[in-house]
Structure formats: structure tokens, C-alpha cells
Design a protein around this motif. Structure first.
Motif, short mmCIF file in Angstrom:
data_model
loop_
_atom_site.label_atom_id
_atom_site.label_comp_id
_atom_site.label_asym_id
_atom_site.label_seq_id
_atom_site.Cartn_x
_atom_site.Cartn_y
_atom_site.Cartn_z
N GLU A 182 9.50 -15.28 -3.57
CA GLU A 182 8.40 -15.32 -4.68
C GLU A 182 8.53 -14.13 -5.47
OE1 GLU A 182 4.66 -16.72 -3.19
OE2 GLU A 182 5.56 -17.11 -1.33
N ASP A 183 7.85 -14.46 -6.75
CA ASP A 183 8.16 -13.38 -7.68
C ASP A 183 7.06 -12.16 -7.26
OD1 ASP A 183 10.10 -14.34 -9.16
OD2 ASP A 183 8.57 -15.54 -10.67
N GLY A 184 7.18 -10.88 -7.51
CA GLY A 184 6.36 -9.84 -7.20
C GLY A 184 6.16 -9.45 -5.74
N LEU A 185 7.15 -10.20 -4.78
CA LEU A 185 6.97 -9.64 -3.46
C LEU A 185 8.33 -8.82 -3.07
CD1 LEU A 185 6.00 -12.96 -1.77
CD2 LEU A 185 4.56 -10.87 -2.28
N PRO A 186 8.47 -8.09 -2.19
CA PRO A 186 9.40 -7.05 -1.84
C PRO A 186 10.75 -7.87 -2.11
CG PRO A 186 7.65 -7.05 -0.15
CD PRO A 186 7.54 -8.02 -0.87
N ALA A 187 11.91 -6.93 -2.69
CA ALA A 187 13.13 -7.41 -2.99
C ALA A 187 14.01 -6.42 -1.96
CB ALA A 187 13.56 -7.06 -4.41
N SER A 188 15.11 -6.15 -2.22
CA SER A 188 16.09 -5.59 -1.37
C SER A 188 15.66 -4.23 -1.44
CB SER A 188 17.63 -5.86 -1.69
OG SER A 188 17.74 -5.40 -2.90
N GLU A 189 15.86 -3.60 -0.08
CA GLU A 189 15.72 -2.18 0.12
C GLU A 189 14.08 -1.51 -0.23
OE1 GLU A 189 18.89 0.05 -1.37
OE2 GLU A 189 20.32 -1.18 -0.60
N THR A 190 13.26 -2.47 0.00
CA THR A 190 11.64 -2.11 0.11
C THR A 190 11.18 -1.65 1.23
OG1 THR A 190 11.55 -3.44 -2.02
CG2 THR A 190 9.69 -2.91 -0.67
N PRO A 191 10.78 -0.21 1.21
CA PRO A 191 10.10 0.09 2.69
C PRO A 191 8.75 -0.90 2.68
CG PRO A 191 10.58 1.64 1.23
CD PRO A 191 10.79 0.53 0.42
N TRP A 192 8.41 -1.17 4.37
CA TRP A 192 7.48 -1.93 4.58
C TRP A 192 6.83 -1.51 5.62
CZ3 TRP A 192 7.86 -4.24 9.33
CH2 TRP A 192 8.97 -4.55 9.59
N GLN A 193 5.62 -1.80 6.21
CA GLN A 193 5.09 -1.40 7.54
C GLN A 193 3.90 -2.27 7.82
OE1 GLN A 193 3.91 2.56 7.66
NE2 GLN A 193 2.80 2.47 5.51
N ILE A 194 3.53 -2.78 9.15
CA ILE A 194 2.68 -3.41 9.57
C ILE A 194 1.76 -2.56 10.18
CG2 ILE A 194 2.17 -5.59 11.14
CD1 ILE A 194 4.90 -6.58 10.39
N ILE A 195 0.39 -2.72 9.95
CA ILE A 195 -0.65 -1.59 10.55
C ILE A 195 -1.84 -2.42 10.97
CG2 ILE A 195 -2.44 0.07 9.66
CD1 ILE A 195 -0.24 0.96 7.74
N VAL A 196 -2.20 -1.91 12.02
CA VAL A 196 -3.57 -2.69 12.74
C VAL A 196 -4.79 -1.80 12.14
CG1 VAL A 196 -4.81 -3.03 14.97
CG2 VAL A 196 -2.38 -3.49 14.76
N VAL A 197 -5.78 -2.42 11.57
CA VAL A 197 -6.82 -1.93 10.97
C VAL A 197 -8.14 -2.60 11.60
CG1 VAL A 197 -8.43 -1.71 8.90
CG2 VAL A 197 -5.63 -2.17 8.88
N PRO A 198 -8.86 -1.49 12.38
CA PRO A 198 -10.09 -2.12 12.79
C PRO A 198 -10.89 -2.96 11.83
CG PRO A 198 -9.82 0.43 13.19
CD PRO A 198 -8.81 -0.14 12.20
N GLY A 199 -11.58 -4.09 12.63
CA GLY A 199 -12.19 -4.96 11.92
C GLY A 199 -13.41 -4.71 11.19
N ASN A 200 -13.97 -3.65 11.49
CA ASN A 200 -15.44 -2.99 10.88
C ASN A 200 -14.95 -2.09 9.84
OD1 ASN A 200 -14.32 -0.68 12.55
ND2 ASN A 200 -16.16 -0.34 13.62
N THR A 201 -13.66 -1.69 9.50
CA THR A 201 -13.43 -0.98 8.29
C THR A 201 -13.91 -1.44 7.12
OG1 THR A 201 -11.27 -0.38 9.43
CG2 THR A 201 -11.42 0.08 7.08
N PRO A 202 -14.81 -0.59 6.31
CA PRO A 202 -15.34 -0.99 4.97
C PRO A 202 -14.29 -0.93 3.62
CG PRO A 202 -16.06 1.24 5.51
CD PRO A 202 -15.09 0.88 6.59
#
Length: 410
Positions: A309-329
């Protein structure tokens, strides 16, 4: 006859009348003339709009709102319909005979069994075309007579014998067809304990008529103790099964699950691809899907993806997956603290994101752990919320109004 006995008999007669009080505002169609028993008031304004404030019964200012019916809200562990703003207004103050021949709103009301004045109807009046086309006399506009005013729109509330709003019908005058046109209706249904059980929007027709296929309904389910369990709504329309005559939700239905106290626990819905998923309640997601894009993951293998899809990461784009506490405002504050990522990498030359099996399992387990949110970030903290899909059988059970238990939507 003894005068005391006569007085007692009269008092008893009126007491019986009060006990058998008919539904306030009931039995009158919006296109019918207002009955003589209704009291009439005039408000000195060209329109009842958001800028208008009226005097309340308790002396406060009551702001006029576009929602005359009232809004549903979870209160005291059950779903209720907030009293219309009109019920807080001191209407007898607005008995203005001097406004009878001006294009002001005309309001009608009736006293309930307790003597409280309840608004039944608003008629929006305008000046007729014939008056506008009339030549002014001596450069001055001619006086307005009763025949120079016409009702342009009627909003009429229906109430039950307890004064609760059960329906709002809106009709307007079609000058080309020279007839009244239905502009929709809002209809409310209550359970034996007084809790709101259904709120429907009728595109055409009235609350005393059968629902049409394109009408929308929101159903509120309560447990045997009267506590709100969940609400079910169709975001597009309701459709009727020709074989059974039962209504079902079409489009992208939404199920909201509540705690016994009325707090929202989660919502279940479908994404654009028809995959049902659970959207947990948290301060971070308080504004819902408008703030975060959503990536629905059907399984651990669903984390292997190639962005197209347009606007989503293309080639050689850094990414990471992070766990966030559910009470984070606020997500941005949390991310700028540089939390340790659950997984990270760079998209391949073909735009594909890949992880080894152990990392995929770790992310999938985090997705299914209550009390936390998993987000995918890329390109200077552009963020998506990762949501685990739920089984179709679970979603169908959530959508079934016949299943009112608290364990239907896990």
C-alpha cells in the motif's frame, strides 16, 4: 350530600386520573394539529441552535442541543438514555403572547402525572412566500398575520407513562410536493427494569411502524442482575433474513464489551478485509481508530508481510515492534523514552518484513497478553497498532443478541 364527602370524592377522582395518566405526548402524529391539552410557548429566536441558552428549572442555563432525544450512556452499571436537554428548561417562563405573530419556534408541552412540564413538540415557523412577494406599503413591510406564517419542520417527542423519551419523529413541509415528508425518527426501547435495550434510527417511517432493512439499530444487553454486558451495532445497516424474518448486522458491525460497573473493556469489529479483531480499552487507544492505523494479525505467520500500500514502508526501511503498557496515556512520550523493542529489523529490497519463528512467536504471545498494546513503528515513529484477529465463531457469538452472558466475548 355532605360537603366533606363531596370534596373527598373529587380528590379521589383526580387521584385516579393521575394514577391512570396516559403516556405524555402520546397518540399524536407529528403531522396532526397540536391537541388543545398541550400548553404552547414561544422562544424569542429565529431558530433553536447551538448558540441559544434557556433558563433551567433550577435557575441554571440550559444550552440547546441538536439532539432532542438524548444520548445513551452507561450509568450505574446499566445503559440509560440521558434526559433530553428540554426536560431541564423552565418552559412556563416562555409563554410569550407577543411572539405569536413572528417567525419564532413554537413549542408545545404537557404535564406528567407528577405535574412536571414535558416538552412534546417543536414547530419551526417561517414566513410564507406570498408574504415575501407582497409589495411593501409606504416603504414599510406589512404587518404579519397568522396566515403569513407556515410550519416548516416539526420535531415531535413520544414519551411513555413515566415521561421517558421513546421516540423522536421529524417531518418537514415539501413546498414542491405540497405535503409533509418524513425526515427520519429515533426510537428507544426499555426493559422491565428501565434499562435502555435498543436505540434505532429510522431513515423513513415512524417508531410505530416495522423497521426497514436500511434502518440502523444499537442493541444493549444486560445480565440477570440488570448490569450492562455489551452493545451491538451495525455501522452500515441492518438486514432481514427472508427465511427467518430476523434482523442481522451488515457492513462492519461493532460490539462493545462492558465491565459490571459500565466501563468499556474492549470493542470487537471487522477490518476492511472482513477479519474480526479485538480493540482493547486503554488511555492510549482512547480516541480509537482515528489516531492509530491498525494492522490485524491473523496468526504468527501473519507477521511475514510485504507492504504494497502507498505510504507504508518500502525497501530498506528500519522498523521495530514495541510492547506498550495499556495504561500509557500518550504514545509519543513513551516512544521517546526509547524502550527496548520486542523485535526490530529493516525491510528487504522487495519491501518484505521477515522475522524468525522465535521472534514471531514472541510477538504473537505479546499480542494476546491482556493489559498491554503492541505497536509497529517506522519512519520517525510513524506507528501502527497491532491487533490479534479473533475467531469467526467468537465474533458471531458476540453479535448474537440471544447470548447475553459475560463470557461470550473473551
Amino acid at each position: 350530600m355532605n360537603r366533606r364527602v363531596t370534596s373527598w370524592g373529587v380528590a379521589l377522582f383526580f387521584s385516579c386520573l393521575a394514577g391512570a395518566h396516559a403516556a405524555v405526548c402520546g397518540g399524536v402524529a407529528a403531522t396532526d394539529p397540536a391537541p388543545a391539552r398541550w400548553q404552547k410557548w414561544f422562544v424569542a429566536s429565529d431558530d433553536l441552535d447551538l448558540g441559544l441558552e434557556l433558563l433551567g428549572i433550577d435557575g441554571s442555563r440550559v444550552r440547546v442541543l441538536p439532539d432532542l432525544m438524548g444520548r445513551p450512556a452507561a450509568e450505574g452499571g446499566r445503559m440509560t438514555l440521558a434526559a433530553p436537554w428540554a426536560d431541564r428548561v423552565d418552559w412556563p417562563v416562555y409563554h410569550r403572547a407577543d411572539l405569536a405573530l413572528k417567525p419564532t419556534p413554537v413549542l408545545y408541552g404537557e404535564a406528567d402525572a407528577q405535574g412536571r412540564m414535558q416538552l412534546c413538540r417543536i414547530e419551526q415557523r417561517t414566513i410564507t412566500e406570498a408574504y415575501r412577494d407582497r409589495d411593501p406599503s409606504d416603504g414599510k413591510p406589512p404587518p404579519i398575520g397568522a396566515a403569513d406564517l407556515q410550519t416548516e419542520q416539526v420535531e415531535q417527542l413520544q414519551r411513555d407513562d413515566q415521561g421517558r423519551a421513546t421516540g423522536l419523529q421529524v417531518v418537514s413541509w415539501d413546498t414542491e410536493k405540497n405535503t409533509w415528508e418524513q425526515r427520519g425518527a429515533t426510537c428507544a426501547t426499555y426493559g422491565p427494569d428501565g434499562a435502555l435495550t435498543e436505540l434505532s434510527q429510522r431513515a423513513a417511517g415512524r417508531c410505530d411502524q416495522a423497521a426497514a432493512a436500511d434502518d440502523s439499530r444499537e442493541v444493549y444487553l444486560h445480565d440477570p442482575q440488570g448490569r450492562l454486558v455489551r452493545s451491538i451495532t451495525g455501522e452500515s445497516r441492518m438486514e432481514q433474513n427472508p427465511a427467518t424474518g430476523q434482523f442481522g448486522f451488515a457492513g462492519h458491525p461493532l460490539v462493545t464489551v462492558y465491565a459490571p460497573g459500565g466501563q468499556v473493556l474492549a470493542t470487537y469489529r471487522e477490518d476492511a478485509g472482513g477479519r474480526p479483531y479485538r480493540w482493547p480499552a486503554s488511555p492510549l487507544l482512547g480516541e480509537g481508530r482515528d489516531q492509530l492505523e491498525t494492522w490485524v494479525i491473523a496468526s504468527a505467520d501473519g507477521l511475514q508481510i510485504r507492504w504494497t500500500e502507498d505510504g507504508l514502508p518500502a525497501s530498506e526501511t528500519p522498523w521495530q515492534i514495541i510492547v506498550v503498557p495499556g495504561n500509557t496515556p500518550k504514545l509519543s512520550d513513551y516512544l521517546f523514552g526509547y524502550p527496548k523493542p520486542l523485535a526490530k529489523g529493516t525491510t528487504r529490497a522487495d519491501g518484505r518484513i521477515t522475522m524468525d519463528a522465535a521472534s514471531r512467536r514472541k510477538v504473537w504471545d505479546a499480542l494476546n497478553t491482556p493489559g498491554q498494546i503492541v505497536v509497529f513503528t517506522y519512519r520517525s515513529f510513524r506507528t501502527m497498532a497491532l491487533m490479534p484477529a479473533v475467531k469467526d465463531t467468537v465474533f458471531k457469538a458476540c453479535l448474537d443478541p440471544a447470548q447475553a452472558g459475560r463470557d461470550v466475548c473473551p
